[in-house]
Motif scaffolding. Sequence first.
Motif, mmCIF file in Angstrom:
data_model
loop_
_atom_site.group_PDB
_atom_site.id
_atom_site.type_symbol
_atom_site.label_atom_id
_atom_site.label_comp_id
_atom_site.label_asym_id
_atom_site.label_seq_id
_atom_site.Cartn_x
_atom_site.Cartn_y
_atom_site.Cartn_z
ATOM 1 N N TRP A 118 0.866 -1.191 0.000
ATOM 2 C CA TRP A 118 0.000 0.000 0.000
ATOM 3 C C TRP A 118 0.893 1.228 0.000
ATOM 4 C CZ3 TRP A 118 -5.378 -0.577 0.369
ATOM 5 C CH2 TRP A 118 -5.856 -1.838 0.789
ATOM 6 N N LEU A 119 0.469 2.252 -0.745
ATOM 7 C CA LEU A 119 1.220 3.504 -0.725
ATOM 8 C C LEU A 119 0.279 4.629 -0.315
ATOM 9 C CD1 LEU A 119 4.210 3.331 -1.629
ATOM 10 C CD2 LEU A 119 2.882 1.740 -3.025
ATOM 11 N N GLN A 120 0.738 5.455 0.595
ATOM 12 C CA GLN A 120 -0.136 6.514 1.130
ATOM 13 C C GLN A 120 0.390 7.881 0.681
ATOM 14 O OE1 GLN A 120 -1.644 5.775 5.026
ATOM 15 N NE2 GLN A 120 -1.493 7.911 5.659
ATOM 16 N N PRO A 121 -0.293 8.512 -0.286
ATOM 17 C CA PRO A 121 0.221 9.779 -0.833
ATOM 18 C C PRO A 121 -0.127 10.980 0.038
ATOM 19 C CG PRO A 121 -1.693 9.052 -2.094
ATOM 20 C CD PRO A 121 -1.536 8.089 -0.952
ATOM 21 N N GLU A 122 0.780 11.349 0.910
ATOM 22 C CA GLU A 122 0.557 12.502 1.787
ATOM 23 C C GLU A 122 0.682 13.829 1.023
ATOM 24 O OE1 GLU A 122 -0.544 12.711 4.915
ATOM 25 O OE2 GLU A 122 -0.881 10.551 4.830
ATOM 26 N N GLY A 123 1.129 13.732 -0.223
ATOM 27 C CA GLY A 123 1.130 14.922 -1.070
ATOM 28 C C GLY A 123 -0.283 15.412 -1.352
ATOM 29 N N TYR A 124 -1.286 14.548 -1.085
ATOM 30 C CA TYR A 124 -2.675 14.937 -1.305
ATOM 31 C C TYR A 124 -3.229 15.740 -0.140
ATOM 32 C CZ TYR A 124 -2.975 12.252 -5.567
ATOM 33 O OH TYR A 124 -2.788 11.812 -6.842
ATOM 34 N N ASN A 125 -2.385 16.515 0.451
ATOM 35 C CA ASN A 125 -2.766 17.452 1.504
ATOM 36 C C ASN A 125 -2.874 18.838 0.874
ATOM 37 O OD1 ASN A 125 -2.941 16.773 4.516
ATOM 38 N ND2 ASN A 125 -1.321 15.399 3.811
ATOM 39 N N SER A 127 -1.466 21.752 1.190
ATOM 40 C CA SER A 127 -0.260 22.441 0.704
ATOM 41 C C SER A 127 0.669 21.483 -0.038
ATOM 42 C CB SER A 127 0.492 23.131 1.852
ATOM 43 O OG SER A 127 1.307 22.206 2.536
ATOM 44 N N GLY A 128 0.241 20.236 -0.220
ATOM 45 C CA GLY A 128 1.004 19.303 -1.045
ATOM 46 C C GLY A 128 2.038 18.473 -0.320
ATOM 47 N N SER A 129 1.947 18.382 1.013
ATOM 48 C CA SER A 129 2.866 17.464 1.700
ATOM 49 C C SER A 129 2.291 17.033 3.051
ATOM 50 C CB SER A 129 4.247 18.098 1.930
ATOM 51 O OG SER A 129 4.238 18.901 3.089
ATOM 52 N N PHE A 130 2.952 16.041 3.633
ATOM 53 C CA PHE A 130 2.541 15.489 4.939
ATOM 54 C C PHE A 130 2.580 16.535 6.049
ATOM 55 C CE2 PHE A 130 7.155 15.172 5.279
ATOM 56 C CZ PHE A 130 7.388 15.454 6.618
ATOM 57 N N LYS A 131 3.298 17.628 5.813
ATOM 58 C CA LYS A 131 3.504 18.606 6.895
ATOM 59 C C LYS A 131 2.178 19.139 7.425
ATOM 60 C CE LYS A 131 7.975 18.643 5.816
ATOM 61 N NZ LYS A 131 9.128 18.319 6.615
ATOM 62 N N ASP A 132 1.141 19.172 6.564
ATOM 63 C CA ASP A 132 -0.138 19.764 6.988
ATOM 64 C C ASP A 132 -0.752 19.015 8.179
ATOM 65 O OD1 ASP A 132 0.261 21.465 4.893
ATOM 66 O OD2 ASP A 132 -1.226 20.549 3.577
ATOM 67 N N ASN A 133 -0.479 17.707 8.266
ATOM 68 C CA ASN A 133 -0.984 16.927 9.403
ATOM 69 C C ASN A 133 -0.477 17.498 10.721
ATOM 70 O OD1 ASN A 133 -2.193 14.399 8.064
ATOM 71 N ND2 ASN A 133 -0.171 14.498 7.119
ATOM 72 N N GLY A 134 0.818 17.782 10.745
ATOM 73 C CA GLY A 134 1.434 18.273 11.982
ATOM 74 C C GLY A 134 1.285 19.768 12.152
#
Length: 440
Positions: A118-125, A127-134
């Motif tokens: 499985w691949l989880q694309p955190e770019g689908y946030n 602003s375009g990256s996982f950083k938005d979660n944090g």
Amino acid sequence: MNAVLKCIDPGCGLEYPIDSTLVECERGHLLDVKYPGSPPESLKEVFRCRRDPGGSIFNESGVWRFRELLNFCSIDTEDAEQCAAHLVSLDGAEGRQSKPYRMGRVSKFTEMEPDSLWLQPEGYNPSGSFKDNGMATAVTHARMVSAGKIVCASTGNTSASAGMFAANEGIECDVYIPAGQIAPGKLSQAYQFGAQIIEVDGNFDDALRRSLDEARGSGGYTVNSINPFRIEGQKTIPYRALEQLDWEAPDWIVYPGGALGNTSSCGKALMELHEWGWIGKIPRIAVINAEGARTLSDLYNDRGLRWNGGKPDTGLIEDHYAEMDRTGAGPRTRATAIQIGRPANILKGLRALEYTDGVVTTVSDTEMLDGMSAVGLNGFDCEMASGATPAGIKKLVKEGVIKRDDTVVGILTGRQKDAMLPVEYHSDPSNMFARPPRAR
Ligand SMILES: N[C@@H](CCOP(=O)(O)O)C(=O)O
């Protein structure tokens, strides 16, 4: 009893109130957010129900959907007014689209069984990256302590995310960047969001030092992953992965390794979930460094550095950094998002590796570009640093560390913001997936 900030060093154990803005204890150790008690497992069903359409923005958010596990504000999480008054969200968009997907071409590239990866694309946030979660949680805390300005150092994605949330909240944002080393697509986001850019002559590690000094001096609020509240929001990355797998823990969770915020947050999430009895098995974390930015790999694999139950030999880290300073051998990779020589979270990263029986490996720039391109062939784009995930899985499968039929969740950390990179890759026919342009 409310959440507190607690030093990660078991021999120190200093505690601070939750509205403290310290990123380290007074002895210089990293801090964790510690919650009282154990949340009931019945919350799994609450989280699932919140995914049904028609809820509040906090139910739509892939971060705040799990708000009972991130409730450092001590609010009534079912009270819509309290949520709206305390939680920072980009209209519920953070983490909303990112969950694990199957990607056949990547399975083939990594030589894994198609149903196992499985691949989880955190770019689908947003602003375009996982950083938005944090960033959603860090900016929530910044607001909780009435910070007037947020401050970060960045290779690009952190500044885009910080700038976006700051603009949305109407607060100032200062961004320290290593001059000339940021993908234009990332830099332009920070400008567009109205952040103040400060160019530093040096690399990301120099920019981080400058931004931390500045925050200490001017009372700015640091939103890099050294901030324990950033780590809290990033725990939702494994939460969403686990939820998709009906909370059946996979064998592996794989991340690119830069500042090690993700390694740390994944480790903390898994430690907590296991402690509460929410998962029966602990997935192993694999961290993939770039060959040219391999501090963790050098220390973990070559020098045998371990968390060692909270007694790591930090002299090894100091020697490594002194050697980098003496030789001028800074990190060098085209994957600028992970071009980091001094990972701020290294000790939390080591703790996560120990807890999960993790592994660390390295991949070359060419391997990362191939990994990035394999992801593209599934109709998902990702940045070069994210290509470390499929490239690292491929290497670990080849070495027999990951079995072809192990269940693996690979995290793709950000979208492609370096527009010319795929053009360049596909123009060179010698590249694995190249499709050079045709002239008529
Ligand atoms: N790749 C990062 C570097 C900073 O990481 P952080 O997670 O500590 O903020 C970036 O995008 O700037």
